[in-house]
Design an enzyme around this catalytic site. Structure first.
Site, PDB file in Angstrom:
ATOM      1  N   GLU B  61       0.812  -1.221   0.000  1.00  0.00           N
ATOM      2  CA  GLU B  61       0.000   0.000   0.000  1.00  0.00           C
ATOM      3  C   GLU B  61       0.844   1.269   0.000  1.00  0.00           C
ATOM      4  OE1 GLU B  61      -0.759  -2.669   1.729  1.00  0.00           O
ATOM      5  OE2 GLU B  61      -2.780  -3.187   1.092  1.00  0.00           O
ATOM      6  N   MET B  89      -3.105   3.106   6.323  1.00  0.00           N
ATOM      7  CA  MET B  89      -2.152   3.629   7.304  1.00  0.00           C
ATOM      8  C   MET B  89      -0.713   3.496   6.805  1.00  0.00           C
ATOM      9  SD  MET B  89      -4.160   4.734   9.580  1.00  0.00           S
ATOM     10  CE  MET B  89      -5.267   5.019   8.208  1.00  0.00           C
ATOM     11  N   HIS B 130      -9.835  -4.814  10.108  1.00  0.00           N
ATOM     12  CA  HIS B 130     -10.532  -4.672   8.836  1.00  0.00           C
ATOM     13  C   HIS B 130     -11.893  -4.002   9.007  1.00  0.00           C
ATOM     14  CE1 HIS B 130      -7.784  -8.113   8.484  1.00  0.00           C
ATOM     15  NE2 HIS B 130      -7.691  -7.830   7.190  1.00  0.00           N
TER      16      HIS B 130
END
Lengths: 441, 334
Positions: B61, B89, B130
Site C-alpha cells: 500500500e 495507514m 478490517h
C-alpha cells in the site's frame, strides 16, 4: 518613603468619621493586616487595617477627633524617617485609589456559610433552561423563573415557554421608554444634590447605579481633568436617600429630574453608571433640560437582559462574606473590589429602609433577568456628544447589548473589565468622560 | 429518468465514464484488473481500457499510494483503490506530508488530483484490523478532502466530481453499502463537494449522519415517525468541505440535534460538528447535542459484540427522544 494609612470611606456619603481607638503609637512597628485603629461612622464602627509593614511615624488624629475620609490617618515608614511637612496636599486621589485597591488584597475573605454559598452557586448557574428557551423568553420579555419547566430536571425548554405564552400569563411585558412627559414624583422626600468638586462652567452631574451611592464616585474625581463643578446625587432608596421610594423607571427618572429642577440645574453634562446611566439617557432624550453631553458607563436600558440572580443575591445577602460573593460579580478581577465597599454597603443598610426600597425599585425596573425599560429611543433623540463605555467581561449586563447604538454614539469596549469600568479602568474612564464633556464646548 | 442500481455499480459507472472522458484517468489496486476488485467495482474495466490504465499491484500500500500521489503531481488523474481503509495507514506519509501539503508548498502551482478509494466500517465479523472507521484521521489534515457517500447516486456523482477537481480526495466507501440499491439519474450526474443533502425532511429533530449511518438514521426516522416525531436526516456527503450552512439552517428549524457516526466517539468528526453547532447556533438549541458513536474500543470479531460496539437504529431513536425531552420508550409505554 513614608506611606499613609488612610481613613477609610465608611458610609453613605460620609466625609469624616470619629476616631474611637488607636491601637498604635508613634515608634510602634505595624505589620500588614494589623488593626491599627477603630473609627466610627453614624452607624457602625470600622477597623482600620495597615496595608504594609513599617514604623509608625505620625498619627494625624487623636482618639475622639474627627478624621477626613480618604485622608491619611497614620503615616508609616522606615524608623527615623521624617514625614514631609504637608503630605496631605501632595497626596492625590490616585494614591487613594491605589490604597483602596490594596485594601482589597488585605481583606481576608471570610469563610462563607456553606448554605449561602451553595445557594449562590445555584443561582448564578445557567442551568435550568435551554439556550433557545432563554432566547425566546428574553425576546418576549418573560421571566424564566415564572415558567414551569418540563425538561430534564425541570429545565425550562422551548415548549414550556410557548405553553406559557399561550396561557396568556406571559403577555409581553410593556417596555417603558421615558419621553420627558409628566411624571409621578418619588414618594418620601427629594434627592439631595451634593457638590463633589466646585468649579466653573456647566456642572457635570454623576448618577450612580443600582445598589450604589454618590460617594462611590469620589475615587474617579482624581482622574477627571475638568474645571467644571462636579455634582452627584443618590437615587431613591440609595445612600442618603435610602428612605425615598420610586417604584418604576418613570418615577426614578422623575425623581432625578425633580432634584435637578429644585437646584435649578438646567444646563449640564450627565455621567451615569448602569441604572443611573439609563436615567441620564432618559433625561437627555427628554429634551427639556439642556444636556450638553452624555457619558454612560455600563448602561442599563439598551437590551432586555440583566443578571437577575445578582440583583436578588445583592439584596438578600446580609453578611459581609455573603455580600462579597455577589459584589465580586461586578468586577472582572475580584482583587479590584475594595473591602470598604462591602462593609460600607452593609453599614448603609443598617437601620434604614434601604433594602426594602431598593427591592421595590428592582421589582419595578427588572422582572427577573429582564430589564423592563429601554432608553434606545431616548439615545436616538439626544443628538449631543454621547459616549458609552462597557466592560467586555460584564457579568451584570451583557456588553453585547451595547451593540447597534445610534451612529453618533461612541462605544468603548474595555477588555478585562467588568461592570465597574470606573473602578477597573478609572484612569481611562476619567479621560473619556473629560473628553466627552470638553467636546461639548 | 433514473435506474435503480447498486452502490458498487454506480461507482463503476463513474470510473468508466470519467476514464472514457479523460485519458489521464487510470486506476490501480490489488486484484482490481483480472479479478475486477474484491467488491466488483472495477469489473470489466480491464477489457475496456487495457492493462496500462487498469493496473494490478503487489500487496504494497505504501508503494501504491506513493505511485498515485507522484502520478497526480506529474499531471495524471490516478485512482488508487486500497482494499481496507485500515491498510491506508501504510501510506500516511505520502498522504499527510506530501499530497496534503504540495499545493501550499508550491505556492499553489502544484496540484495533486489524486483519489484514494477505499472502504471502512464494520460488517460481517472481519475483526479489528478490517473494520475501522478512520475518517477523523483524514478530516484532521488540512489539504485533504474527505468524501463519504451513502447512496448509489451520491457515490457516482461525488466520484465523478472528485475526478474533475485538483486536490487529494479521500473517497471513503462502506463495506455494508456496496450491495445497497438506489435510484441513479440516467443523465450526466455530478455532485459538487460541500453540499449536504436532506435525505428526509422533518421538523422536530435533525439527525446528522454520513456513510452507513445514513440508512440507519433513515430507519430511525421511520420509527420515530410512528411515535409522532418528525426527524430530519441530513447527510453532509463530504466532511471536508463541510456544508456548515445546511447544518445550521436545519438546526434553526428543529432546535435539536443528534449526530450519528460509526467511528469511535473519542476525537471524532461528530464532536467537531457538535462544537461548530454550539458555537454558531447555541441559542437555537433546545436540548444538549446528542452524539451516537462507536465505543472507544477496537472492533471485536464476535458478531454480537461487533454489533454492540457501533450505533444501531434503536440507539439513534433513543438519542432523538432524549433530545426531545421525551421519555425512553420502555417508560413511555407505562
Amino acid at each position: 518613603m513614608a506611606r499613609p494609612i488612610l481613613m477609610p470611606q465608611v458610609g453613605q456619603d460620609l466625609t469624616e468619621g470619629k476616631v474611637t481607638a488607636l491601637n498604635v503609637k508613634v515608634g510602634d512597628t505595624v505589620g500588614k493586616g494589623d488593626i491599627v485603629a477603630e473609627v466610627e461612622s453614624e452607624k457602625a464602627v470600622f477597623e482600620v487595617e495597615a496595608f504594609e509593614t513599617g514604623t509608625v511615624l505620625e498619627i494625624r488624629c487623636a482618639v475622639g477627633g474627627m478624621a477626613t475620609v480618604l485622608e491619611p490617618l497614620i503615616m508609616v515608614g522606615e524608623e527615623g524617617e521624617t514625614v514631609p511637612s504637608v503630605p496631605a496636599a501632595g497626596f492625590s486621589g490616585e494614591d487613594a485609589q491605589a490604597i483602596v485597591g490594596k485594601a482589597a488584597e488585605s481583606v481576608a475573605v471570610l469563610p462563607v456559610e456553606a448554605g449561602h454559598q451553595a445557594e449562590a452557586l445555584l443561582r448564578t448557574g445557567t442551568g435550568g433552561s435551554s439556550p433557545l428557551a432563554r432566547r425566546i423568553a428574553a425576546a418576549a420579555g418573560l421571566d424564566l423563573a415564572a415558567i414551569q419547566g418540563s425538561g430534564p430536571r425541570g429545565a425550562v425548554v422551548k415548549r414550556d415557554v410557548e405553553a406559557y405564552q399561550r396561557s396568556g400569563k406571559g403577555g409581553p411585558t410593556s417596555v417603558v421608554a421615558f419621553s420627558g412627559g409628566p411624571a409621578r414624583p418619588a414618594a418620601g422626600g427629594t434627592l439631595p444634590l451634593r457638590t463633589l468638586q466646585s468649579g466653573t462652567g456647566d456642572p457635570v452631574v454623576f448618577i450612580h447605579g443600582f445598589g450604589g451611592e454618590l460617594s462611590a464616585w469620589r475615587p474617579l474625581l482624581a482622574h477627571l481633568g475638568l474645571a467644571n463643578p462636579v455634582l452627584a446625587l443618590d437615587l431613591p432608596g440609595h445612600g442618603s436617600a435610602a428612605g425615598v421610594t420610586a417604584s418604576d423607571f418613570e418615577a426614578l427618572v422623575a425623581a432625578v429630574h425633580g432634584a435637578l429642577a429644585a437646584d435649578k440645574v438646567e444646563r449640564l453634562h450627565l455621567v451615569g453608571h448602569s441604572l443611573g446611566a439609563a436615567v441620564a439617557a432618559s433625561i437627555a432624550g427628554g429634551g427639556d433640560l439642556d444636556v450638553r453631553s452624555l457619558s454612560l458607563l455600563s448602561p442599563a436600558g439598551l437590551g432586555p437582559k440583566i443578571n437577575g440572580d445578582y440583583v436578588a443575591g445583592f439584596l438578600s445577602a446580609s453578611s459581609e462574606a455573603a455580600l462579597r460573593v455577589w459584589l465580586e460579580l461586578l468586577v472582572h478581577d475580584p482583587a479590584t473590589l475594595p473591602g470598604v465597599l462591602v462593609r460600607a454597603t452593609l453599614a448603609g443598610r443598617d437601620g434604614t429602609a434601604m433594602v426594602d426600597n431598593q427591592a421595590r425599585l428592582a421589582s419595578g425596573v427588572f422582572a427577573g433577568s429582564t430589564q423592563l425599560f429601554s432608553v434606545r429611543d431616548a439615545l436616538k433623540r439626544f443628538g449631543g456628544p454621547t459616549r458609552v463605555i462597557v466592560g467586555t467581561e460584564d457579568r451584570i449586563i451583557p456588553a453585547a447589548q451595547a451593540e447597534g447604538l445610534p451612529a453618533h454614539v461612541a462605544l468603548h469596549r474595555l477588555p478585562q473589565v467588568g461592570h465597574l469600568p470606573q473602578l477597573e479602568a478609572a484612569a481611562l474612564v476619567g479621560r473619556l468622560v473629560t473628553e466627552t464633556v470638553r467636546s461639548a464646548g | 429518468m433514473a435506474r435503480e442500481i447498486m452502490y458498487r455499480d454506480a461507482l463503476r459507472e463513474a470510473i468508466d465514464e470519467e476514464m472514457e472522458r479523460d485519458a489521464t484517468v487510470f486506476i490501480l489496486g490489488e486484484g482490481i484488473a483480472e479479478r475486477g476488485g474484491s467488491y466488483k467495482v472495477t469489473e470489466g474495466l480491464l477489457a475496456k481500457y487495457g492493462a496500462k490504465r487498469v493496473r494490478d499491484t503487489p500487496i504494497a500500500e505504501a508503494g501504491m499510494i506513493g505511485v498515485g500521489v507522484g502520478a497526480a503531481i506529474a499531471g495524471a488523474r490516478p485512482i488508487v483503490e486500497i482494499l481496507y481503509i485500515d491498510f491506508a495507514m501504510l501510506g500516511m506519509d505520502m498522504l499527510v506530508n506530501q499530497a496534503a501539503k504540495f499545493r501550499l508548498m508550491t505556492g499553489g502551482d502544484g496540484r495533486v488530483p489524486f483519489v484514494m478509494r477505499t472502504q471502512g466500517g464494520t460488517g460481517g465479523g472481519v475483526a479489528a484490523q478490517h473494520s475501522q472507521s478512520l475518517e477523523a484521521l483524514f478530516y484532521h489534515i488540512p489539504g485533504l478532502k474527505v468524501v463519504m457517500p451513502s447512496t448509489p447516486a451520491d457515490a457516482k456523482g461525488l466520484l465523478k466530481y472528485a475526478l474533475r477537481q485538483s486536490d487529494p480526495v479521500m473517497f471513503l466507501e462502506h463495506k455494508h453499502l456496496y450491495m445497497t440499491k438506489g435510484l441513479v439519474p440516467d443523465d450526466e450526474h455530478v455532485v459538487e463537494f460541500g453540499k449536504a443533502d436532506i435525505k428526509r425532511p422533518g421538523s422536530d429533530v435533525t439527525l446528522i449522519a454520513w456513510s452507513n449511518m445514513v440508512p440507519r438514521a433513515l430507519e430511525a426516522a421511520a420509527k420515530l415517525a410512528e411515535q409522532g416525531i418528525e426527524a430530519e436526516v441530513l447527510d453532509p456527503r463530504t466532511l471536508v468541505p463541510l456544508d456548515k450552512q445546511a447544518i445550521l439552517a436545519s438546526v434553526a428549524r428543529t432546535n435539536r440535534v443528534v449526530i450519528a457516526q460509526e467511528a469511535v466517539r473519542r476525537g471524532g468528526v461528530a464532536s467537531d460538528i457538535a462544537s461548530i453547532i454550539q458555537e454558531e447556533a447555541f441559542f437555537e438549541l433546545d436540548a444538549p447535542i446528542e452524539i451516537v458513536a462507536g465505543l472507544n474500543i477496537p472492533i471485536p470479531f464476535n458478531l454480537e459484540l461487533e454489533k454492540a460496539s457501533v450505533p444501531q437504529v434503536d440507539d439513534i431513536v433513543a438519542a432523538a427522544r432524549r433530545a426531545l425531552h421525551a421519555k425512553p420508550l420502555a417508560l413511555a409505554a407505562e
